[in-house]
Design a protein around this motif. Structure first.
Motif, PDB file in Angstrom:
ATOM      1  N   LEU A 105      33.884  41.907  54.501  1.00  0.00           N
ATOM      2  CA  LEU A 105      32.681  42.012  55.343  1.00  0.00           C
ATOM      3  C   LEU A 105      31.571  41.105  54.841  1.00  0.00           C
ATOM      4  O   LEU A 105      30.656  40.767  55.575  1.00  0.00           O
ATOM      5  N   LEU A 106      31.648  40.721  53.560  1.00  0.00           N
ATOM      6  CA  LEU A 106      30.616  39.891  52.951  1.00  0.00           C
ATOM      7  C   LEU A 106      31.038  38.428  52.941  1.00  0.00           C
ATOM      8  O   LEU A 106      32.032  38.065  52.315  1.00  0.00           O
ATOM      9  N   GLU A 107      30.309  37.624  53.657  1.00  0.00           N
ATOM     10  CA  GLU A 107      30.573  36.189  53.631  1.00  0.00           C
ATOM     11  C   GLU A 107      29.854  35.588  52.421  1.00  0.00           C
ATOM     12  O   GLU A 107      28.663  35.801  52.225  1.00  0.00           O
ATOM     13  N   GLY A 108      30.586  34.864  51.609  1.00  0.00           N
ATOM     14  CA  GLY A 108      29.985  34.268  50.414  1.00  0.00           C
ATOM     15  C   GLY A 108      28.931  33.235  50.757  1.00  0.00           C
ATOM     16  O   GLY A 108      29.108  32.423  51.674  1.00  0.00           O
ATOM     17  N   ASP A 276      27.963  48.300  39.408  1.00  0.00           N
ATOM     18  CA  ASP A 276      29.021  47.278  39.462  1.00  0.00           C
ATOM     19  C   ASP A 276      29.224  46.768  40.882  1.00  0.00           C
ATOM     20  O   ASP A 276      29.399  45.562  41.103  1.00  0.00           O
ATOM     21  N   ILE A 277      29.211  47.705  41.839  1.00  0.00           N
ATOM     22  CA  ILE A 277      29.358  47.309  43.253  1.00  0.00           C
ATOM     23  C   ILE A 277      28.165  46.461  43.681  1.00  0.00           C
ATOM     24  O   ILE A 277      28.307  45.447  44.375  1.00  0.00           O
ATOM     25  N   LEU A 278      26.957  46.872  43.257  1.00  0.00           N
ATOM     26  CA  LEU A 278      25.744  46.125  43.596  1.00  0.00           C
ATOM     27  C   LEU A 278      25.792  44.715  43.036  1.00  0.00           C
ATOM     28  O   LEU A 278      25.503  43.742  43.759  1.00  0.00           O
ATOM     29  N   PHE A 279      26.196  44.558  41.773  1.00  0.00           N
ATOM     30  CA  PHE A 279      26.237  43.228  41.148  1.00  0.00           C
ATOM     31  C   PHE A 279      27.245  42.326  41.857  1.00  0.00           C
ATOM     32  O   PHE A 279      26.995  41.128  42.036  1.00  0.00           O
ATOM     33  N   ASP A 280      28.379  42.908  42.267  1.00  0.00           N
ATOM     34  CA  ASP A 280      29.400  42.129  42.975  1.00  0.00           C
ATOM     35  C   ASP A 280      28.856  41.620  44.313  1.00  0.00           C
ATOM     36  O   ASP A 280      29.072  40.456  44.680  1.00  0.00           O
ATOM     37  N   LYS A 281      28.113  42.483  45.009  1.00  0.00           N
ATOM     38  CA  LYS A 281      27.546  42.086  46.305  1.00  0.00           C
ATOM     39  C   LYS A 281      26.472  41.022  46.126  1.00  0.00           C
ATOM     40  O   LYS A 281      26.418  40.049  46.891  1.00  0.00           O
ATOM     41  N   LEU A 282      25.617  41.215  45.142  1.00  0.00           N
ATOM     42  CA  LEU A 282      24.549  40.241  44.896  1.00  0.00           C
ATOM     43  C   LEU A 282      25.111  38.864  44.581  1.00  0.00           C
ATOM     44  O   LEU A 282      24.585  37.842  45.033  1.00  0.00           O
ATOM     45  N   GLU A 283      26.197  38.835  43.802  1.00  0.00           N
ATOM     46  CA  GLU A 283      26.811  37.551  43.449  1.00  0.00           C
ATOM     47  C   GLU A 283      27.346  36.845  44.686  1.00  0.00           C
ATOM     48  O   GLU A 283      27.230  35.624  44.820  1.00  0.00           O
ATOM     49  N   ARG A 284      27.913  37.607  45.608  1.00  0.00           N
ATOM     50  CA  ARG A 284      28.408  37.017  46.859  1.00  0.00           C
ATOM     51  C   ARG A 284      27.252  36.469  47.708  1.00  0.00           C
ATOM     52  O   ARG A 284      27.407  35.485  48.417  1.00  0.00           O
ATOM     53  N   TYR A 285      26.100  37.140  47.622  1.00  0.00           N
ATOM     54  CA  TYR A 285      24.936  36.699  48.398  1.00  0.00           C
ATOM     55  C   TYR A 285      24.241  35.490  47.786  1.00  0.00           C
ATOM     56  O   TYR A 285      23.394  34.879  48.430  1.00  0.00           O
ATOM     57  N   GLY A 286      24.557  35.160  46.535  1.00  0.00           N
ATOM     58  CA  GLY A 286      23.945  33.991  45.903  1.00  0.00           C
ATOM     59  C   GLY A 286      23.058  34.316  44.721  1.00  0.00           C
ATOM     60  O   GLY A 286      22.391  33.433  44.185  1.00  0.00           O
ATOM     61  N   ILE A 287      23.027  35.587  44.306  1.00  0.00           N
ATOM     62  CA  ILE A 287      22.268  35.976  43.114  1.00  0.00           C
ATOM     63  C   ILE A 287      23.221  35.833  41.930  1.00  0.00           C
ATOM     64  O   ILE A 287      24.005  36.735  41.626  1.00  0.00           O
ATOM     65  N   ARG A 288      23.179  34.672  41.290  1.00  0.00           N
ATOM     66  CA  ARG A 288      24.161  34.355  40.251  1.00  0.00           C
ATOM     67  C   ARG A 288      23.462  33.895  38.965  1.00  0.00           C
ATOM     68  O   ARG A 288      22.260  33.725  38.924  1.00  0.00           O
ATOM     69  N   GLY A 289      24.279  33.711  37.933  1.00  0.00           N
ATOM     70  CA  GLY A 289      23.789  33.139  36.685  1.00  0.00           C
ATOM     71  C   GLY A 289      22.680  33.945  36.056  1.00  0.00           C
ATOM     72  O   GLY A 289      22.743  35.176  35.960  1.00  0.00           O
ATOM     73  N   ILE A 290      21.628  33.235  35.633  1.00  0.00           N
ATOM     74  CA  ILE A 290      20.540  33.870  34.899  1.00  0.00           C
ATOM     75  C   ILE A 290      19.746  34.842  35.785  1.00  0.00           C
ATOM     76  O   ILE A 290      19.179  35.826  35.287  1.00  0.00           O
ATOM     77  N   VAL A 291      19.731  34.602  37.108  1.00  0.00           N
ATOM     78  CA  VAL A 291      19.034  35.514  38.034  1.00  0.00           C
ATOM     79  C   VAL A 291      19.766  36.854  38.086  1.00  0.00           C
ATOM     80  O   VAL A 291      19.144  37.925  38.047  1.00  0.00           O
TER      81      VAL A 291
END
Length: 628
Positions: A105-108, A276-291
């Motif tokens: 459901l989550l488009e990267g 853990d679920i939240l972090f996985d979703k955020l990474e797919r949305y573009g919240i990566r690395g140091i952010v």
């Protein structure tokens, strides 16, 4: 002769005391005009001669025993609040292999978020806009004090904020919350009848706000949040969420279809979020690395303690959820729940943070039942997969339209039949199955009556200006809230509110019961209720003209009467309708009202100019009616 002098002096003294009281209350009310809690404290001091304090009973029921030791009670409260989320999360069934894979459901998002440097001016601007709240954090600091000293500490605070963003670490000293138990309803001796009010460190709010501003920019630039989510987003309000819902249902009724609304209740939504679920979703949305590291640091190693009167508990770790009372917590929640809108291609969802509402329509009621039951089972599986607790016993169902009284509908989810109701509170508005708005109008009427009682009680102590401030704090919010939705109905239904408003205006100006109110409204620079409805409605239409409404609502006003250079270029096309319910919707009555305005008003360069010109038009009409 001496007795006359004494009487004269006595009367003079009484007048001086009354004048001094009026001047005193005028000043403190003006200082608190944007602080409803402060206003009520002042009112309570006038009516009750002392402000209302938070009071707790002498004992609490702890493990079936009466506990009189408040230190122990504070610790038990803290244990209760901290464990609510984890205990609830454990009870959520695991869908296992039978559950669908919702990761699709989550488009990267190929783009990643970056944190630009913090400037001193940015911090000063943010702190200036914070409200002057007196609630203190664990360090006994309040925002009022921070605002007084911010210019002297802005430079080191800027350094700390930049260091936090550069290292991806949220300061541990900003992670401890002071929690105040606030009584809700029921037995005062039971922990379950209290809700936690979290008071976070003042400097934490500043750093969160800075990060939140960058997050909002990234979110809006890449359009990552579904258009059906209205909570905690710029240029989106509860009224717009209600407008979308009403338009969706009335469209179905207009087409002679059955329309069903399912109003979902989520247990402790902010407390059960799985990190853990939240972090996985955020990474797919573009919240990566140091952010992403910064967000992880923000949520990890958080603690809280309970303050119960003069007693404080020990600090306990918080295992899951997002911080209550925070700036960033609600934003993380809407990211977490965002993909629920993609679970079903059939259901229409309208969300305001954790307030999730589902609508569906169809020509055949039995078929509609089957479709909703099937799609709702998907929604339930999504909730289970994402560790959110769907409270089926408090989830309600409504069937809208001119249905016969014996028309039945049954929706079962996991063996639980959803209760059908005939009216329901939706984002603070009472919606009934026929959209008559009578229940909500009655509710507003009772609120206004109480507020007018208060005005009448204090009219001898306060001057006219102070009474007007009270009117704007105690009466106007009820008349203002979503009035562009429920206020567009039969004038006879609104008559009781008009009468109450006029009564309030007469109290403010200390005039007789039958005196004309037009001059009073002009003097107070306030609008009559029916004109207030039109004023709020035309503001929506102005936003439609300049294309700043959410897409789901903007498309209701996509058609224009004329081309670019034609006379009707500023007018919207009026669609023909069959039902009265649709006629009262903003897509119809709002368009008609807008088209009736002069070109001078419609051509205003911005909404502030539009408000000024529109109010001038209404006040001119009041003067003409009075022959002034």
């Amino acid at each position: 002769m001496q007795r006359i002098n004494i009487k004269y002096i006595k009367n003079k003294l009484i007048n001086i005391i009354r004048t001094s009281k009026k001047e005193y209350y005028k000043k403190i009310l003006n200082d608190n005009k944007n602080n409803i809690k402060g206003i009520w404290n002042i009112l309570n001091s006038i009516i009750r001669n002392s402000p209302r304090q938070i009071s707790y009973p002498k004992y609490f029921i702890d493990k079936d025993n009466a506990n009189y030791n408040m230190d122990d009670v504070a610790n038990s409260f803290n244990q209760f609040f901290v464990n609510v989320g984890p205990e609830l999360a454990e009870k959520i069934p695991d869908p296992g292999t039978s559950g669908e894979d919702y990761s699709t459901l989550l488009e990267g998002n190929p783009y990643s978020m970056f944190l630009k440097a913090v400037e001193e001016k940015e911090i000063l601007d943010i702190v200036t806009k914070f409200k002057n709240k007196k609630s203190t954090d664990l360090n006994d600091l309040d925002m009022t004090l921070v605002k007084k000293v911010i210019e002297g500490i802005s430079k080191p605070l800027t350094f700390i904020c930049n260091l936090s963003f550069q290292t991806g670490k949220f300061p541990n000293k900003m992670k401890t919350a002071k929690v105040i138990p606030l009584y809700k309803t029921g037995n005062k001796h039971h922990f379950t009848n209290y809700r936690p009010v979290s008071l976070l460190p003042q400097f934490s709010k500043i750093l969160e706000k800075i990060f939140n501003n960058r997050l909002d920019t990234f979110l809006e630039k890449h359009k990552l949040i579904n258009g059906s989510q209205y909570g905690f987003r710029t240029n989106r309000s509860t009224s717009l969420a209600v407008i979308e819902s009403v338009e969706e249902i009335t469209n179905a009724i207009e087409q002679k279809k059955y329309a069903v609304g399912v109003f979902i209740d989520i247990r402790k939504a902010f407390d059960t979020i799985n990190h853990d679920i939240l972090f996985d979703k955020l990474e797919r949305y573009g919240i990566r690395g140091i952010v992403l590291d910064w967000v992880k640091s923000y949520l990890s190693k958080r603690q809280q303690f309970v303050k119960l009167g003069n007693c404080s508990s020990t600090c306990l770790d918080i295992a899951c959820g997002v911080p209550q009372g925070s700036v960033l917590g609600p934003k993380l929640f809407i990211w977490y729940i965002n993909d629920i809108c993609n679970v079903s291609n059939v259901l229409r969802l309208v969300l305001f943070a954790d307030d999730t509402n589902i609508f569906c329509s169809g020509e055949n009621l039995k078929q509609l039942e089957k479709i909703i039951t099937k799609e709702m089972s998907k929604i339930k599986t999504w909730f289970d997969t994402n560790k959110l607790s769907l409270n089926l016993s408090k989830t309600k169902l409504m069937l809208f339209g001119n249905c016969r009284k014996n028309t039945e509908i049954h929706i079962n989810i996991n063996g639980v039949e959803i209760e059908r109701v005939y009216e329901n509170t939706f984002l603070g508005i009472i919606i009934d199955e026929r959209f008559s708005w009578k229940s909500h109008i009655t509710h507003v009427q009772s609120k206004l009556s109480r507020s007018i009682y208060v005005l009448n009680k204090v009219k001898l102590v306060l001057d006219q200006k102070s009474l007007r401030i009270l009117y704007c704090s105690l009466v106007l919010p009820y008349l203002n809230y979503c009035t562009e939705v429920w206020g567009n109905t039969y004038k006879t239904s609104l008559h009781s509110l008009t009468i109450l408003q006029k009564k309030a205006i007469r109290i403010i100006h200390n005039v007789r019961y039958l005196d004309h109110t037009n001059p009073l409204f002009i003097r107070s620079k306030l609008l009559k209720f029916t004109d207030l409805v039109e004023f709020k409605t035309t503001q929506i239409m102005f936003k439609a003209k300049i294309n700043i409404l959410p897409l789901n609502i903007q498309k209701l006003f996509s058609d224009r009467e004329g081309g670019y250079n034609l006379r009707g270029k500023l007018n919207f096309k009026v669609n023909s309708v069959r039902t009265t319910r649709k006629m009262f919707c903003i897509s119809i009555c709002g368009v008609r009202l807008w088209n009736s305005l002069s070109g001078e008003i419609k051509e205003c360069p911005n909404i502030n100019q539009f408000k000024i010109k529109y109010k001038e038009l209404i006040f001119t009409r009041y003067r003409d009616e009075e022959g002034v």
